[in-house]
Structures are given as structure tokens and as C-alpha cells.
Design an enzyme around this catalytic site. Structure first.
Site, PDB file in Angstrom:
ATOM      1  N   SER A 184      45.705  44.026  35.721  1.00  0.00           N
ATOM      2  CA  SER A 184      45.461  45.326  36.327  1.00  0.00           C
ATOM      3  C   SER A 184      45.046  45.101  37.777  1.00  0.00           C
ATOM      4  O   SER A 184      44.523  44.033  38.128  1.00  0.00           O
ATOM      5  CB  SER A 184      44.342  46.065  35.583  1.00  0.00           C
ATOM      6  OG  SER A 184      43.915  47.204  36.319  1.00  0.00           O
TER       7      SER A 184
ATOM      8  N   TYR B 234      35.713  46.183  31.821  1.00  0.00           N
ATOM      9  CA  TYR B 234      37.178  46.192  31.928  1.00  0.00           C
ATOM     10  C   TYR B 234      37.632  45.434  33.171  1.00  0.00           C
ATOM     11  O   TYR B 234      38.540  44.596  33.111  1.00  0.00           O
ATOM     12  CB  TYR B 234      37.695  47.628  31.976  1.00  0.00           C
ATOM     13  CG  TYR B 234      39.198  47.721  32.158  1.00  0.00           C
ATOM     14  CD1 TYR B 234      40.049  47.582  31.070  1.00  0.00           C
ATOM     15  CD2 TYR B 234      39.744  47.943  33.418  1.00  0.00           C
ATOM     16  CE1 TYR B 234      41.438  47.664  31.231  1.00  0.00           C
ATOM     17  CE2 TYR B 234      41.124  48.027  33.592  1.00  0.00           C
ATOM     18  CZ  TYR B 234      41.962  47.884  32.502  1.00  0.00           C
ATOM     19  OH  TYR B 234      43.343  47.960  32.672  1.00  0.00           O
TER      20      TYR B 234
ATOM     21  N   LYS C  60      39.921  41.991  33.164  1.00  0.00           N
ATOM     22  CA  LYS C  60      41.224  41.849  33.810  1.00  0.00           C
ATOM     23  C   LYS C  60      41.210  40.735  34.857  1.00  0.00           C
ATOM     24  O   LYS C  60      42.211  40.058  35.080  1.00  0.00           O
ATOM     25  CB  LYS C  60      41.655  43.176  34.426  1.00  0.00           C
ATOM     26  CG  LYS C  60      42.057  44.219  33.390  1.00  0.00           C
ATOM     27  CD  LYS C  60      43.163  43.703  32.486  1.00  0.00           C
ATOM     28  CE  LYS C  60      43.628  44.740  31.471  1.00  0.00           C
ATOM     29  NZ  LYS C  60      44.704  44.224  30.587  1.00  0.00           N
TER      30      LYS C  60
END
Length: 317
Positions: free
Chosen positions: A206, A221, A225
Site C-alpha cells: 500500500s 495497518y 504494509k
């Protein structure tokens, strides 16, 4: 001298020159129109016949995790549209993976010479957070196809909690799926690719691996990533001489069905994300098709340990 007298005074050839421009303009327009039509016809024919062979996914066995919906499903579509006929759709619920496969075959056979029997697309149930489950999934892939050429680790989740409020069990679940799941998938892929001479592995990261998203809080998160991105680079070096390439595809804000549903109730958030993106819009899932095929195919055969960001320019400002 009046124009009419001038016209009568000129020889007939001169009068012809005076009248010529209107006919020349009409002729030129007709010529341009004919040329444009011819070029369009040639371009249409070239699109069908002339495609760089290295981008083809024909004769490749592909495996995509988290592929029953969302970006994973779009990656499946891109592979099929690029000639892939042997594809394993891996997702938590096997019935949903099987249904996704049937939809892909139906779409692929519409308005084409392909028939359902030309495709070997299977749905496999798998919990990527479990090493044993991933091993069993790849065992089924090898039993079905005998080889694996391109693997995309697309399974992942995202949640928004402030750091103080983030429940530990949710953090652990996110890391188990996004980080451990990517590692288990890559490891099993490589174990089966190395004996056959190599293959391509794509970990879906991402843009959050490179920037801190705002205004939503999502520290675990983002960190997960970032871990996936560095994981890909590390594995790429470890397996480079064994013929296994590992790269990362990092999308920006994409308008998946789930995202559309969320943003339907929060238009201000959508406006914020769009205003922070130089291209002024969010990405469509199809915007990732070219990038995923490039990374998974022979077109990127001298590329490993790299990240391809598809984010509308978000990370460059």
C-alpha cells in the site's frame, strides 16, 4: 477595380486559381477523414494481433489470495484478460472463491471464441494467517496443475482505531493476515517455484508503507504494509539467484465496492482523499490491471525487490 471586374479581367486559368481554395479545403477534409478512418481500423487490428508477448499470462499457472472480491478479484480478471487459463482463486470461504471463478469464466467466454472447458479455474478455501492452511492450499494447487508460475499475495484487512483505543486482538489479527499471511504465501510459492526454475511473486502492499494516511488513524495497518514492502525486498535478495522474483504493488486510494459503500456515508472523507491526490481522484480497481500483469509476467523478468506505486501521485508530495 471592383472584384467582379477583376474576375472578368483575369484569364480563365487565373479564375480557376481564385476558386480553387474552397474545393481544396473540401478535398483536404475528405482526405483527413479517410486517413483517420484508416488509422483507426489499423489500430483496432493491431490491438487484437500485436501485443508484446512478454505481457501474456497464457500457459502460466497463477495463484491469487484474497481473490473472491475486491482488488484480488480484479487481479484475477486482469490475468484472465491477459490469457491466463489456469488460475487458483484462494479465499477464506471456498464457496465464494468457487463462485468468483465461475463468474470469471462466464465473463471470459462472452463475445469470444473461448469456451468454459478451456479454463481450469479453481476456488480454494484458505486462512492465510495459518501456515498449515497455506501449505494445504499450495498442495492442492500443485496436485491440480503440477506447477505454479505467478503468485499474488492480496489477502489483507484494514481497520481504523486510534492508537490508544486499538484492541490488541484486532492488532494481532491484522498482523496475522497482512504480514504473516503474506510471508506464508510467499514462502510456499517459492518452495514450489525453485525446483521448476523460478517464478514471480507479488506482495500487495500500500502507499501507506511510505506515508502516514490522514485523517483516519491506522498505525498498525501502515506499519504492517511497511513490513510487507521490506519483506518483499528481503525475500527478493534471498531468492534472486534461484530464479524467484519478489516485488511489491502498492495501490493508493481505490474505489472498490467496499470503499464505495463506506464513502457513500462519508462524502467529506472522499473529498479529503481526492484533494490530497495530485490527480484529483481516487483510483478505479482497473487502474491496477496493467501493473499487476507487468509484475507477474515475463515483462518484468529483470525486476525484483522493487515497489510499483499506483496512487495518482499521492506519495510524491
Amino acid at each position: 477595380m471592383a472584384p467582379s471586374l477583376l474576375s472578368r479581367a483575369l484569364p480563365s486559368t487565373s479564375r480557376a486559381l481564385v476558386r480553387a481554395p474552397p474545393r481544396t479545403v473540401v478535398h483536404q477534409r475528405r482526405h483527413n477523414s479517410d486517413l483517420s478512418a484508416k488509422l483507426n481500423a489499423v489500430a483496432a487490428k493491431a490491438r487484437v494481433v500485436k501485443t508484446l508477448p512478454d505481457f501474456s499470462m497464457a500457459n502460466k499457472v497463477a495463484v491469487i489470495t484474497g481473490a473472491a472480491r475486491g482488488l484480488g478479484y480484479e487481479f484475477c480478471r486482469a490475468f484472465v484478460q491477459s490469457g491466463c487459463t489456469s488460475l487458483a482463486i484462494v479465499d477464506l470461504k471456498e464457496d465464494e472463491a468457487e463462485h468468483a471463478g465461475q463468474e470469471l469464466i462466464k465473463a471470459a467466454c462472452a463475445d469470444s471464441e473461448m469456451e468454459p472447458s478451456d479454463y481450469r479455474i479453481v476456488g480454494i478455501g484458505c486462512d492465510v494467517s495459518s501456515e498449515l492452511s497455506v501449505q494445504q492450499a499450495f498442495r492442492r494447487v500443485m496436485d491440480t496443475y503440477g506447477r505454479v508460475d505467478s503468485v499474488v499475495a492480496s489477502a489483507g484487512i484494514v481497520e481504523n482505531y486510534s492508537a490508544f483505543d486499538y484492541p490488541f486482538d484486532r492488532i494481532k489479527r491484522l498482523y496475522d493476515i497482512n504480514v504473516h499471511g503474506a510471508f506464508f504465501t510467499a514462502r510456499e510459492a517459492a518452495r514450489n517455484m525453485i525446483p521448476q526454475g523460478g517464478g514471480s511473486i507479488v506482495l500487495v502492499g500500500s502507499m501507506s508503507a511510505n506515508i502516514v494516511n490522514i485523517p483516519q488513524p491506522q498505525t498498525p495497518y501502515n506499519a504492517a504494509k511497511a513490513a510487507v514492502k521490506h519483506m518483499a525486498a528481503s525475500l527478493a535478495v534471498e531468492w534472486a539467484k534461484k530464479g524467484v522474483r519478489v516485488n511489491t504493488l502498492s495501490p493508493g486510494y481505490m474505489l472498490t465496492k467496499l470503499t464505495r459503500t463506506i464513502l457513500a456515508h462519508d462524502q467529506e472523507l472522499k473529498k479529503t482523499w481526492e484533494s490530497l491526490t495530485p490527480m484529483g481522484r481516487m483510483g478505479e480497481p482497473e487502474d491496477l490491471a496493467g501493473a499487476i500483469v507487468f509484475l507477474a509476467s515475463d515483462a518484468s523478468r529483470f525486476m525484483t525487490g522493487s515497489e510499483v506505486r499506483v496512487d495518482g501521485g499521492y506519495c510524491v508530495i
